[in-house]
Design an enzyme around this catalytic site. Structure first.
Site, PDB file in Angstrom:
ATOM      1  N   PHE A 199       0.879  -1.168   0.000  1.00 43.77           N
ATOM      2  CA  PHE A 199       0.000   0.000   0.000  1.00 43.77           C
ATOM      3  C   PHE A 199       0.911   1.211   0.000  1.00 43.77           C
ATOM      4  O   PHE A 199       1.998   1.175   0.595  1.00 43.77           O
ATOM      5  CB  PHE A 199      -0.888   0.046   1.241  1.00 43.77           C
ATOM      6  CG  PHE A 199      -1.990  -0.968   1.241  1.00 43.77           C
ATOM      7  CD1 PHE A 199      -2.902  -1.033   0.179  1.00 43.77           C
ATOM      8  CD2 PHE A 199      -2.138  -1.854   2.288  1.00 43.77           C
ATOM      9  CE1 PHE A 199      -3.922  -1.976   0.175  1.00 43.77           C
ATOM     10  CE2 PHE A 199      -3.156  -2.800   2.285  1.00 43.77           C
ATOM     11  CZ  PHE A 199      -4.047  -2.864   1.225  1.00 43.77           C
ATOM     12  N   THR A 245      -0.359  -1.338  13.447  1.00 43.92           N
ATOM     13  CA  THR A 245      -1.586  -2.103  13.644  1.00 43.92           C
ATOM     14  C   THR A 245      -1.328  -3.301  14.552  1.00 43.92           C
ATOM     15  O   THR A 245      -2.167  -3.678  15.365  1.00 43.92           O
ATOM     16  CB  THR A 245      -2.107  -2.590  12.284  1.00 43.92           C
ATOM     17  OG1 THR A 245      -2.423  -1.454  11.485  1.00 43.92           O
ATOM     18  CG2 THR A 245      -3.347  -3.458  12.436  1.00 43.92           C
ATOM     19  N   SER A 246      -0.151  -3.886  14.401  1.00 38.65           N
ATOM     20  CA  SER A 246       0.185  -5.049  15.218  1.00 38.65           C
ATOM     21  C   SER A 246       0.102  -4.717  16.698  1.00 38.65           C
ATOM     22  O   SER A 246      -0.367  -5.521  17.500  1.00 38.65           O
ATOM     23  CB  SER A 246       1.608  -5.511  14.885  1.00 38.65           C
ATOM     24  OG  SER A 246       1.803  -5.565  13.494  1.00 38.65           O
ATOM     25  N   THR A 249      -5.008  -6.755   3.248  1.00 38.97           N
ATOM     26  CA  THR A 249      -3.767  -6.418   2.562  1.00 38.97           C
ATOM     27  C   THR A 249      -3.667  -7.130   1.224  1.00 38.97           C
ATOM     28  O   THR A 249      -3.240  -6.560   0.226  1.00 38.97           O
ATOM     29  CB  THR A 249      -2.568  -6.818   3.443  1.00 38.97           C
ATOM     30  OG1 THR A 249      -2.692  -6.136   4.682  1.00 38.97           O
ATOM     31  CG2 THR A 249      -1.254  -6.439   2.787  1.00 38.97           C
ATOM     32  N   TYR A 257       8.127   6.716  40.605  1.00 38.90           N
ATOM     33  CA  TYR A 257       8.785   7.840  39.943  1.00 38.90           C
ATOM     34  C   TYR A 257       7.940   8.502  38.870  1.00 38.90           C
ATOM     35  O   TYR A 257       8.355   9.506  38.304  1.00 38.90           O
ATOM     36  CB  TYR A 257      10.155   7.427  39.369  1.00 38.90           C
ATOM     37  CG  TYR A 257      10.171   6.052  38.737  1.00 38.90           C
ATOM     38  CD1 TYR A 257      10.632   4.957  39.462  1.00 38.90           C
ATOM     39  CD2 TYR A 257       9.718   5.849  37.441  1.00 38.90           C
ATOM     40  CE1 TYR A 257      10.641   3.688  38.909  1.00 38.90           C
ATOM     41  CE2 TYR A 257       9.725   4.579  36.878  1.00 38.90           C
ATOM     42  CZ  TYR A 257      10.184   3.507  37.610  1.00 38.90           C
ATOM     43  OH  TYR A 257      10.186   2.245  37.063  1.00 38.90           O
ATOM     44  N   VAL A 290       6.436   2.668  27.531  1.00 36.18           N
ATOM     45  CA  VAL A 290       6.233   3.780  28.456  1.00 36.18           C
ATOM     46  C   VAL A 290       6.460   5.093  27.692  1.00 36.18           C
ATOM     47  O   VAL A 290       5.577   5.914  27.565  1.00 36.18           O
ATOM     48  CB  VAL A 290       7.201   3.699  29.653  1.00 36.18           C
ATOM     49  CG1 VAL A 290       6.939   4.831  30.634  1.00 36.18           C
ATOM     50  CG2 VAL A 290       7.066   2.352  30.339  1.00 36.18           C
TER      51      VAL A 290
END
Lengths: 518, 518
Positions: free
Chosen positions: B103, B174-175, B272, B358, B379
């Site tokens: 794509f 997307t995964s 896909t 923290y 994170v």
């Protein structure tokens, strides 16, 4: 409709309307980018004077900007105006030289330029064929960095003898590096324990010191490990909060004796809380008795190990299975850039490989190339290696080491200042460029006990941060509330460190005086 | 030492040496960025004439560039020179208007400028406090996009009534969207099936059509699902390779009857391989019988749903649990940008939340803010919302729709050209801007059977790609090898589509003539 809503009609007509919509018209691209560069220049020139931590309330931006998407186009100047007037005042300025919180997100001219070019080329390098140069430059950059870190050749993509058995990949976060290696270790442990499918997962155990970043425990849960099997090994002041190999051995042996399968140990070089260092070699030796995977998380302090005087923190790394470190933390490479090295690439790709028909190609079939999608969670990936390569190509080992040493020297200066004022104490030895300190309790003072000390230190942090002239974060070490003073923001100079210290002293004096009057 | 090794001594001295090393010196930043902008301008002006797929061999770059990291610094011009001379010739040019593979990775001036500014600000927005404006702009951009897609208010962060129960987050792929929702669904299923820890994971089952992206099956394995419990539901020409709800029901019921726990269904809008569309509403209805989580993967085609004429592909989305789509595919936003929306944010954060000392702060404690770290694997996170917001702010709904429609119209033109030549066939109906076609087997011709057709089409693809004038990829649909012609690269105009067609016709004639002489 937000209060900053701008009327597009007041601006020049949209540029690319003449021959149909051209979103990537080269002249527009240049014009928009020049405006962005001017913004960046002004931002770096002025960021020192902006409040590091903004005084905004939750929802502030949603009140300023319109809540519905615009239906028609607007000159780029409008987005830039709203950026300046609405977004910038609500930013926490990580680029400010007065930023001392968390770890600095260091950056450089070469990194930003590299990322810009990567954004413009906008390749998607899932396979080698989809972006040969992007794949190879990433491999090269990783091998360069491995050499700077003096990692053993077993972690390199290319060795003197040709393609190695190990290799690296650039990921977005340390968490992803933990997750993919946890999954590889999990699958290997399931296989060797003769599990029927994943049934044996309830017997797999993982280990880390209690100082390990919380994201490790999250990554374990993501990979399906049983929360009850995640061992958090207690640490204490006697090891400066580093992992005690004897305690690790005890925990692993107890699990093995109970019929469980010790699977993975995470050792940290430079913990987030206080920069504690787990002994890599000793941890590897313990884990080897159980055939467990050892991962080293050197997200922050790994960068320092390019200097010979810090390299000893990685001693024993040749016996671990994987190591990750993040140049986006301390190697002047803007987010995101986490380098993961594994000693046996096949152990990783064995768990992560996919081979759909629509990605098949001769190069992948030949086995001669690395398809980086098979070493990460996702499929798509940016041209991740360019900025890291540009940083090393432009600054060279010498400047990178100078940068680390300069930050460490500034931290040392701050540490000396703290030690020179007996109202304060440095709570754990400073290993790198983070100083953990606090106003200390003293019997003769109004801050007589731990409870008063915690209250005074919280007060100090909050007052400092409210000034906008410094941003300092906290942690709890050994039950004590302490301030973390992290040096190294890329625009920082010694004068900023000294100013922050003056502010800390002055604010502490005010707090103590305030306590006197209570 | 590579052949392109450049001698730094021949260049001007490193600029920032005077007052110690300043990696983020504003003048250097501006100078480097201006060079990068010039490069980008030249690149867009010339990319049309570069071979789309480079003719390089594995390892080519490692032979050109030096294998060891430089020890000393070098002017930025050296990195730029090596980029031009060594890297660019080995790139697969996704920005080329002659790129028709996979794509397209669409892009725009506003997106690149936004990403540049994000790289320079380099904030790390794990919590709201760490970057209030970055968090809020991401939330706003997601809500804007939700409105463009006419998603129900239940997926929005802010509704007319204040903070909603749903919300979104921008992820890298997307995964990752699949992984985090799989984990949330897994944990919910474990809880409701009364599992002791993760022991019940062996009973959890997941479902998707056999046309679903292979990364779904990988994400299931990452999350610890048993490979034996991942159901790939066969599809066929009768549903144009979309998921048949009757078959899904049959599979889920059989599992439930066997005492298993149907946990998660992934429906794809625009696969896909061939852009098949699973019927979202019908899938949701089936899944609801089993209390299974439904995720919609609209990575590519989701962008088209901002146009009313395509929105019906999302009918029933109000009954699913989550949906992800990637503006980095078709909404002119450079990599990476995958938007994940969930209907109940707490179901996601319940599995992904961390709360280390923290990172604690008043805003998080108040519960009034979104901490985006709790909706993703990692994170740390970049200022992800800026470029997406700038794209919508600058182009508006009108231009975004025009862009989608223009791509679809070009694809329609190509489809008509294919249909007008009886040597070819369009293999599945064209839903968006992807045309799946092939040289068809004909009894009267030398390409008489399926085997000959596959050989001829492979030959066509390889010859096309070797010209450097087009890059076309393939897939296998219903056992047939077909070519995928994906329209929409951001510099593409109709003339490029027509040129590619001429090349296809000419090459096909050569192949057929060649076959005649065999």
């Amino acid at each position: 409709m937000g209060s900053l809503d701008t009327n597009p009609a007041a601006y020049a007509a949209f540029a690319a309307d003449v021959e149909g919509f051209q979103p990537l018209n080269a002249d527009d691209v240049r014009s928009y980018l020049h405006k962005a560069v001017d913004f960046v220049y002004d931002y770096y020139k002025s960021v020192e004077s902006l409040p590091v931590l903004p005084g905004v309330e939750p929802g502030y931006l949603l009140r300023l900007l319109q809540s519905a998407p615009p239906s028609s186009s607007a000159p780029f100047d409008i987005a830039m105006k709203e950026l300046r007037e609405a977004v910038v005042p609500g930013m926490t300025h990580w680029a400010s030289p007065n930023f001392f919180a968390f770890f600095p997100a260091t950056n450089s001219a070469a990194a930003i330029a590299g990322e810009l070019i990567a954004s413009a080329m906008n390749t998607v390098g899932f396979t080698w064929q989809a972006a040969p140069a992007a794949t190879e430059l990433e491999v090269l950059a990783l091998d360069w960095l491995a050499q700077l870190l003096r990692l053993p050749a077993s972690f390199m993509n290319r060795t003197a003898g040709g393609r190695g058995t190990g290799g690296g990949v650039i990921l977005g976060t340390t968490s992803e590096a933990m997750l993919v290696t946890l999954v590889a270790a999990r699958d290997a442990a399931l296989r060797r324990s003769g599990s029927n499918g994943v049934a044996g997962i309830t017997r797999l155990t993982v280990y880390a010191a209690d100082q390990t970043h919380s994201t490790f425990f999250k990554a374990c849960r993501l990979a399906g490990f049983d929360p009850a099997n995640i061992r958090s090994i207690p640490t204490g002041a006697e090891t400066y909060y580093g992992l005690d190999p004897a305690r690790l051995l005890e925990a692993m042996q107890a699990d093995a004796d109970a019929g469980l399968v010790p699977t993975y140990v995470c050792a940290t070089v430079g913990t987030t809380s206080s920069n504690a260092v787990d002994p890599v070699g000793a941890v590897a030796d313990v884990a080897a008795r159980f055939n467990a995977w050892v991962h080293v998380d050197a997200a922050y302090a790994g960068s320092a190990c390019i200097c010979p005087e810090f390299r000893h923190h990685l001693d024993g790394v040749e016996r671990v299975d994987s190591i990750s470190m993040s140049p986006h933390k301390w190697l002047m490479t803007c987010l995101d850039c986490t380098c993961l090295y594994v000693r046996d690439t096949h152990r990783l790709t064995g768990s992560l490989e996919t081979n759909p028909e629509y990605l098949k190609n001769h190069a992948s079939d030949s086995g001669e190339v690395t398809d980086l999608k098979d070493m990460q969670v996702g499929v798509g990936r940016r041209f991740r290696g360019l900025k890291l390569w540009m940083v090393m190509r432009t600054y060279g080992a010498g400047k990178l080491q100078e940068h680390i040493r300069s930050d460490v020297a500034m931290a040392k200066t701050f540490e000396d200042l703290v030690r020179g004022d007996d109202r304060f104490e440095v709570v754990v030895p400073r290993n790198f460029a983070l100083v953990c300190f606090r106003i200390r309790p003293r019997k003769s003072s109004i801050i007589a006990g731990e409870a008063e000390a915690e209250r005074a230190n919280r007060e100090l942090m909050e007052r400092l941060n409210k000034t906008g002239k410094a941003y300092v974060a906290h942690t709890v070490v050994g039950g004590r509330f302490v301030l973390r003073f992290a040096v190294g923001s890329s625009l920082q100079e010694e004068r900023h460190v000294r100013s922050a210290w003056e502010l800390i002293k002055k604010t502490t004096t005010e707090i103590v005086a305030g306590e006197d009057h209570k």
